[in-house]
Design a protein around this motif. Sequence first.
Motif, PDB file in Angstrom:
ATOM      1  N   MET A   1      24.035  64.000  34.119  1.00 10.60           N
ATOM      2  CA  MET A   1      23.841  62.728  34.651  1.00 10.60           C
ATOM      3  C   MET A   1      23.375  62.744  36.088  1.00 10.60           C
ATOM      4  SD  MET A   1      24.490  59.353  33.639  1.00 10.60           S
ATOM      5  CE  MET A   1      24.852  57.763  34.286  1.00 10.60           C
ATOM      6  N   ASN A   2      24.035  63.463  36.771  1.00  7.69           N
ATOM      7  CA  ASN A   2      23.631  63.439  38.187  1.00  7.69           C
ATOM      8  C   ASN A   2      22.355  64.007  38.413  1.00  7.69           C
ATOM      9  OD1 ASN A   2      24.156  63.076  40.923  1.00  7.69           O
ATOM     10  ND2 ASN A   2      25.419  64.909  41.174  1.00  7.69           N
ATOM     11  N   ASN A   3      21.993  65.051  37.788  1.00  4.69           N
ATOM     12  CA  ASN A   3      20.527  65.592  38.090  1.00  4.69           C
ATOM     13  C   ASN A   3      19.492  64.670  37.599  1.00  4.69           C
ATOM     14  OD1 ASN A   3      21.255  68.291  39.262  1.00  4.69           O
ATOM     15  ND2 ASN A   3      21.225  69.242  37.380  1.00  4.69           N
ATOM     16  N   ALA A   4      19.544  63.702  36.559  1.00  2.00           N
ATOM     17  CA  ALA A   4      18.743  62.884  36.107  1.00  2.00           C
ATOM     18  C   ALA A   4      18.877  61.750  36.970  1.00  2.00           C
ATOM     19  CB  ALA A   4      19.277  62.328  34.623  1.00  2.00           C
ATOM     20  N   LEU A   5      19.836  61.183  37.636  1.00  2.00           N
ATOM     21  CA  LEU A   5      19.846  60.276  38.735  1.00  2.00           C
ATOM     22  C   LEU A   5      19.012  60.782  39.867  1.00  2.00           C
ATOM     23  CD1 LEU A   5      20.458  57.289  39.255  1.00  2.00           C
ATOM     24  CD2 LEU A   5      22.728  58.158  40.145  1.00  2.00           C
ATOM     25  N   GLN A   6      19.336  61.930  40.224  1.00  2.00           N
ATOM     26  CA  GLN A   6      18.568  62.503  41.578  1.00  2.00           C
ATOM     27  C   GLN A   6      17.133  62.638  41.252  1.00  2.00           C
ATOM     28  OE1 GLN A   6      20.064  62.810  44.407  1.00  2.00           O
ATOM     29  NE2 GLN A   6      17.978  63.216  45.205  1.00  2.00           N
ATOM     30  N   SER A   7      16.738  63.058  39.979  1.00  2.00           N
ATOM     31  CA  SER A   7      15.479  63.112  39.616  1.00  2.00           C
ATOM     32  C   SER A   7      14.896  61.780  39.540  1.00  2.00           C
ATOM     33  CB  SER A   7      15.150  63.672  38.275  1.00  2.00           C
ATOM     34  OG  SER A   7      13.865  63.780  37.687  1.00  2.00           O
ATOM     35  N   GLN A   8      15.173  60.679  38.986  1.00  2.00           N
ATOM     36  CA  GLN A   8      14.666  59.505  39.273  1.00  2.00           C
ATOM     37  C   GLN A   8      14.482  59.121  40.533  1.00  2.00           C
ATOM     38  OE1 GLN A   8      17.592  57.234  37.031  1.00  2.00           O
ATOM     39  NE2 GLN A   8      16.045  57.599  35.009  1.00  2.00           N
ATOM     40  N   ILE A   9      15.567  59.379  41.383  1.00  2.00           N
ATOM     41  CA  ILE A   9      15.468  58.881  42.844  1.00  2.00           C
ATOM     42  C   ILE A   9      14.365  59.632  43.596  1.00  2.00           C
ATOM     43  CG2 ILE A   9      16.570  58.948  45.081  1.00  2.00           C
ATOM     44  CD1 ILE A   9      19.230  58.329  43.540  1.00  2.00           C
ATOM     45  N   ASP A  10      14.172  60.856  43.265  1.00  2.00           N
ATOM     46  CA  ASP A  10      13.268  61.706  43.986  1.00  2.00           C
ATOM     47  C   ASP A  10      11.717  61.291  43.411  1.00  2.00           C
ATOM     48  OD1 ASP A  10      15.006  63.113  45.189  1.00  2.00           O
ATOM     49  OD2 ASP A  10      14.603  64.937  43.853  1.00  2.00           O
ATOM     50  N   GLU A  11      11.827  60.663  42.273  1.00  2.00           N
ATOM     51  CA  GLU A  11      10.427  60.267  41.697  1.00  2.00           C
ATOM     52  C   GLU A  11      10.155  58.834  42.295  1.00  2.00           C
ATOM     53  OE1 GLU A  11       8.403  58.985  37.561  1.00  2.00           O
ATOM     54  OE2 GLU A  11       9.967  60.177  37.427  1.00  2.00           O
ATOM     55  N   LEU A  12      11.022  57.954  42.502  1.00  2.00           N
ATOM     56  CA  LEU A  12      10.885  56.761  43.075  1.00  2.00           C
ATOM     57  C   LEU A  12      10.385  56.959  44.587  1.00  2.00           C
ATOM     58  CD1 LEU A  12      13.576  54.627  41.664  1.00  2.00           C
ATOM     59  CD2 LEU A  12      11.267  54.430  41.111  1.00  2.00           C
TER      60      LEU A  12
END
Length: 71
Positions: A1-12
């Motif tokens: 979950m933490n990696n997915a959230l970090q990935s979304q933040i990076d994409e944004l």
Amino acid sequence: MNNALQSQIDELETKIAFQDATIEELNQEVIKLNDLVARQQYQMQLIVDKLLAMEPSNIATQAEETPPPHY
């Protein structure tokens, strides 16, 4: 979950960086176009002033025109 959230933040963050660059490019184009329009308005005013300063033409205005003989 933490990696997915970090990935979304990076994409944004990446999208925001590209949007900021695009906005700055568009702003520079708007500035250029504004300068161009200002120059064209100045040049147009010069042309109008020169035309107004020219000697009047030999053609009489409607008010100065003599009426036709049948009046």
